[in-house]
Design a protein around this motif. Structure first.
Motif: not given
Ligand SMILES: Nc1ncnc2c1ncn2[C@@H]1O[C@H](COP(=O)(O)OP(=O)(O)O)[C@@H](O)[C@H]1O
Ligand SMILES: [Mg+2]
Lengths: 252, 295
Positions: A10-14, A20-31
């Protein structure tokens, strides 16, 4: 526990009042390599820069939500940005070598951290430049200025410079957009070299590039994450209409 | 109406004319000073002490004083200016505090040097009881030099691209490490050029020194390097007339028979020294930049 190395919730950036970012949900696996694509101005760079707190440098930025690196909150009051950036390195759109020799560029981070052992430094320089697939081209003039190199070589030296501090994650913001096609494809080779050992997250404006190198692709639009999936699904069989329109060149 | 092409030609012609005129005036001035001054120069003139009433005095002590004051003033003002410039450009946020500091620097840099000299007289010479001395002079020169130097260093920092700062920070360098290990080294050639150019201005400064470093040049014993002895060249508490002040003084009240010749000779020395500073600045700046950026 999952093997996720980096999670965004739930990342927001103003920027001031502008979201500029309206609630990002995003995950990254290693490698592996994840490509971030989307029309220009959709927030790819902004998102990438939240991951190693480079947006801290811009005044009037407000960030809400959580980003966790190996379970630790990157934005906790106790978080150490210097340490974070050692573990999450970044390569920029414009190659930005320091005005020193190639050798000094690569070992700069280590040397400042206090490493003096010449043999160890030499070894790190060679290893990093090899990983960045530029060793053969520069090995005979390591002590000449990095500014004398071509743009593509400079960019690979910048990648080596990041590798030398042994990060776990490498962020790249359109690393090839300022380069000619030959240099771009060398950078792609470099990234493919890295995908087994590092978590690579790269922004690209070039869809072919994403399809050539990325394991996973995330499509952003208007500050939102529209869709993220295996690269071949995004390109062959996207779930969202917007993604399909963008991939097929109907806008952007 | 002229057509655009003619207009363009006229404009360029005018600009060339104006630029040519400036160069001409400069050359005429330099030529006059050098032509009337160079014949007076000799080893004796450059090294002998001045004489008050007789012919044949030199400017050795004044020349030495000028350099000594310059070095002291630079030693005091450079670290302060460097710190101020780094703070203002690399750290300070854009708010009313920094705006105030910048305005203050702006105003300080446009103060007439006579005013700086009088302030120096009242504060250092009288209030702090430093007397007419090298030290009072060096402090006055610091006030004169600080704003210009701070601005010039700030400009040097500005020439280093933001991408270099991001590059440093993204490697996990702290803000301070980025400034001292990436930005400053890259800015050294340009900072050095600024320092030498400001040294030229300081070297030629008279008004700020007349009432601070004083107008007398007691004889110096160049074998005595104990800074506590009054005739030692290193003693910072002795009055010390500089070359620029000497020129001013000879022209206003010089009574030696060869006053005109000495004034011309001193002017030539001063101009040559400042030209030398300027060329050195260009040469060193370029060389350093090359060293840093190429093979
Ligand atoms: N420093 C900034 N201040 C204000 N707005 C910004 C700033 N940087 C980016 N933006 C705005 O945020 C939005 C996303 O920009 P960006 O992340 O650079 O997009 P992308 O990298 O996808 O092209 C754009 O609308 C842009 O104008
Ligand atoms: Mg961008």
């Amino acid at each position: 526990m999952s093997k996720e190395i980096l999670t965004t919730q739930d990342l927001h950036l103003y920027y001031g009042d502008k979201e500029a970012l309206k609630g990002i949900n995003l995950n990254f696996d290693a490698k592996g390599i994840t490509a971030l694509i989307g029309p220009s101005g959709c927030g790819k760079s902004t998102y990438l820069r939240t991951l190693n707190r480079m947006n801290d440098l811009i005044p009037n930025v407000t960030i809400t939500g959580t980003i966790k690196f190996k379970g630790q909150d990157l934005y906790a009051p106790s978080a150490d940005t210097v340490q974070i950036r050692k573990e999450i390195g970044m390569v920029f759109q414009q190659p930005n070598p320091f005005p020193f020799s190639i050798y000094d560029n690569v070992i700069y981070g280590l040397r400042i951290a206090g490493e003096k052992d010449k043999e160890k430094l030499d070894a790190v320089v060679e290893k990093s430049l090899r990983q960045a697939a530029v060793w053969d081209e520069v090995k005979d003039h390591l002590h000449e200025s990095a500014l004398a190199l071509s743009g593509g070589q400079q960019q690979r030296v910048c990648i080596a410079r990041v590798l030398a501090v042994s990060p776990e994650i490498i962020l790249l913001d359109e690393p090839t957009s300022a380069l000619d096609p030959v240099s771009s494809s060398q950078i792609e080779t470099t990234l493919l070299n890295l995908r087994h050992d590092y978590t690579v997250i790269t922004v690209t404006h070039n869809l072919q590039q994403a399809s050539r190198i990325a394991d996973r692709t995330a499509f952003f639009m208007n500050g939102e994450l529209v869709e993220v999936d295996q690269t071949k699904n995004i390109f062959m069989n996207p779930a969202e209409k917007q993604t399909e329109d963008y991939i097929s060149g109907r806008f952007g | 109406m002229m057509n655009p092409k003619t207009q363009n030609k006229v404009a360029i012609g005018t600009l060339y004319g104006v630029a040519g005129l400036v160069v001409l005036i400069l050359l005429a001035l330099l030529g006059y000073i050098l032509v009337s001054g160079l014949p007076q120069l000799s080893w004796h003139f450059l090294t002998a002490p001045a004489k008050a009433f007789l012919k044949g005095g030199g400017v050795g002590v004044q020349l030495y004083n000028s350099f000594y004051l310059l070095i002291l003033a630079m030693l005091i003002s450079f670290p302060i200016a460097l710190g101020a410039a780094i703070y203002l450009y690399e750290y300070a946020k854009d708010n009313w505090v920094t705006t105030t500091i910048r305005t203050a620097i702006e105003i300080l840099s446009s103060l007439p040097s006579v005013v700086v000299g009088l302030f120096g007289f009242l504060f250092f010479v009288v209030k702090l009881r430093l007397g007419f001395s090298i030290l009072s002079g060096a402090f006055a020169l610091t006030f004169f030099n600080l704003p210009l130097l701070t601005r010039s260093i700030e400009d040097s920092l500005r020439t280093i691209d933001t991408t270099q700062r991001e590059g440093g920070l993204a490697l996990g360098l702290s803000r301070w490490e980025t400034v001292t290990r990436v930005i400053l080294p890259a800015a050294v050639p340009s900072i050095l050029t600024g320092v030498i150019l400001s040294a030229g201005r300081v070297f030629g400064e008279a008004a700020a020194l007349i009432y601070t470093a004083g107008q007398s040049a007691p004889a110096l014993d160049f074998t005595d390097w104990n800074p506590f002895n009054i005739s030692s060249p290193l003693n910072p508490m002795r009055p010390a007339e500089t070359l620029a002040v000497h020129i001013w003084k000879i022209n206003s009240e010089g009574i030696m028979p060869d006053a005109k010749a000495i004034s011309s000779g001193s002017s030539a020395v001063l101009v040559l020294a400042i030209l030398l500073f300027n060329f050195a600045a260009r040469y060193l700046g370029k060389r350093l930049y090359k060293r840093l950026t190429s093979a």
